[in-house]
Design an enzyme around this catalytic site. Sequence first.
Site: not given
Ligand code: ATP
Length: 312
Positions: A18, A146
């Site tokens: 997203k 999210d």
């Molecule tokens: P958002 O945009 O929802 O704030 P994000 O894109 O910044 O999220 P994510 O990629 O969702 O961040 O990752 C956040 C944390 O979640 C990471 O530091 C990771 O260690 C943990 N995590 C747990 N499971 C997963 C997964 N399946 N894929 C990615 N990260 C994961």
Amino acid sequence: MSTVSAPPRSVTVRVPAKVNCELRVGPLGADGYHELSTVFMAVGLYDEVTVTRAERWSVTTTGPYAAHVPSGSDNLAMRAARLLARHMRVTRAPVAIRIDKNIPVAGGMAGGSADAAGALVACEHLWGLRMDRDELMELAAELGSDVPFCLAGGIAIGSGRGERLAPVLARGTYHWVFALSSQGLSTPEVFGEFDRLTTDISVPQPEPSPAMMTALRSGDPEALGDALVNDLQEPAFSLRPALRAVLDAGLEFGALGGIISGSGPTVAFLTGSSEHALDLCVALTASGVVDQVTRAKGPVHGVQILPGPTRE
Ligand code: ATP
């Protein structure tokens, strides 16, 4: 004569990333979370999540971002599958989860939430649960703010912490370019920086802007480019000053608008066509200010089950 098909042994889904076209941060609630108003758009950059019946729970990850994903019970897809199994009292629940990871980790594109949403739908299908949509949405919200949007896809307004969704009347297809960073930003740290920088304690209750709603209704990428806004952008710049140069470069190279996606560090640029998006990718790569670029269209559907499950 009616036929009853055997349950699948394995189910694969694909789940989009997203971008937040608008992200307004309101007052801090008693629970320690800020009230948010956001406009999500699902974009065609996908993780694939496969669940297969197994003797014990496991998760493995492939793809360009595999190394950054936790492999144990911290993995959001694993947490989602286990939550669903407990909630629906599934016997013989263990599954082997495989994630083909194409969404950057900690990039502000909800990659972990996407995997959680994917695991919910894949397991629901694998276990033949036929759940009520609202019930599945409630479980999704328990896993993360999210996750409900990653299930739904399209374009939606998110309120509360982002988990309460309302549909948006929108038209058109939008062509995005994403400038990716090799190092993620932690969402709680970015909110912490927002708190540190926000001295005005009377932050108003957030709500979607009329400019954003009008732009999405018109389907005009220029109007959408002008309406992009993110209250977490300055905090993200404060923590990672180099991102400002990335945003400036994209705008200089002709993007219709640019914004930090979610809590960053991904910088999302809106362009007018797929050719324009390709040109911007080339210019940003040549500029040397970005680690990596990719492009994707939006809006796209939420979780989709891919054909070809193997049968028992
Ligand atoms: P958002 O945009 O929802 O704030 P994000 O894109 O910044 O999220 P994510 O990629 O969702 O961040 O990752 C956040 C944390 O979640 C990471 O530091 C990771 O260690 C943990 N995590 C747990 N499971 C997963 C997964 N399946 N894929 C990615 N990260 C994961």
